[in-house]
Motif scaffolding. Structure first.
Motif, short mmCIF file in Angstrom:
data_model
loop_
_atom_site.label_atom_id
_atom_site.label_comp_id
_atom_site.label_asym_id
_atom_site.label_seq_id
_atom_site.Cartn_x
_atom_site.Cartn_y
_atom_site.Cartn_z
N LYS A 59 -2.07 10.18 -8.48
CA LYS A 59 -1.22 10.55 -7.35
C LYS A 59 -1.12 12.08 -7.23
O LYS A 59 -1.26 12.63 -6.14
CB LYS A 59 0.18 9.96 -7.58
N GLU A 82 -2.20 7.57 -0.36
CA GLU A 82 -2.12 7.39 -1.81
C GLU A 82 -2.88 6.15 -2.25
O GLU A 82 -3.58 6.14 -3.26
CB GLU A 82 -0.66 7.31 -2.26
N GLU A 86 -6.40 6.38 -4.38
CA GLU A 86 -6.50 5.79 -5.71
C GLU A 86 -7.79 4.96 -5.82
O GLU A 86 -8.53 5.08 -6.80
CB GLU A 86 -5.29 4.90 -6.00
#
Length: 191
Positions: A59, A82, A86
């Motif tokens: 993050k 986010e 990821e």
């Protein structure tokens, strides 16, 4: 009582050392076991992703990579970013690693930059096919009990900064439209 003991053992096995140098040694050894195993490439990628999820500040890297653009995102866009970052990060990380069947990494030294950062220097030893590679790990120690990897510096090249420049150039050439970046990241994840 045995179940409790077993749980505690599981937890203590899964927790990494709070010493940055030891932390990197443990991760490297854990990754080696995966890479040396007879698992399929997909299985290896999944296990390496599990390690990364526990040891990398994905993050934090994602936020850094977005640069000043992140101030312009709505909370929903930020969540979406986010999430996709990821997946993108894990895929690019694992696809680089699964080419190495038996990596020999020496952990050389640790240099405390300040209370928030320590650089751990390692060397990926040369093989017949590949030259040696210097890899420095930038470890974030804001929570001293739980160090996290914030960046890899490979032969002097900071991966997070490289990524940041790449994202900035995608945004710059597309009217600063975050959706174009989302699409590009999704394409990479799904290829």
């Amino acid at each position: 009582g045995s179940i409790l003991t077993w749980c505690l053992l599981q937890v203590s096995c899964a927790a990494y050392s709070s010493d940055p140098k030891q932390f990197i040694s443990e991760i490297v050894n854990e990754a080696k076991v995966v890479l040396n195993s007879n698992l399929s490439k997909e299985e290896k990628a999944r296990k390496l992703s599990d390690i990364a999820l526990k040891t990398v500040d994905i993050k934090g890297i994602g936020h850094y990579t977005l640069g000043s653009k992140r101030k312009e995102l709505t909370p929903d866009e930020m969540k979406k970013y986010e999430n996709i970052f990821e997946k993108y990060f894990l895929k690019s990380f694992t696809s680089r690693l699964t080419d190495y069947s038996d990596p020999k990494i020496e952990v050389l030294s640790a240099e405390v930059i300040n209370e928030k950062y320590t650089i751990v220097k390692t060397l990926l030893l040369a093989t017949d096919k590949k030259p040696e590679v210097k890899i420095d790990w930038r470890i974030y120690t804001k929570d001293p009990d739980r160090p996290l990897i914030r960046d890899l510096i490979v032969e002097g090249l900071k991966l997070a900064r490289t990524q940041k420049e790449e994202f900035a150039s995608i945004l710059n050439s597309n009217n600063n439209d975050i959706n174009v970046l989302f699409t590009k990241l999704e394409e990479f994840v799904n290829q």
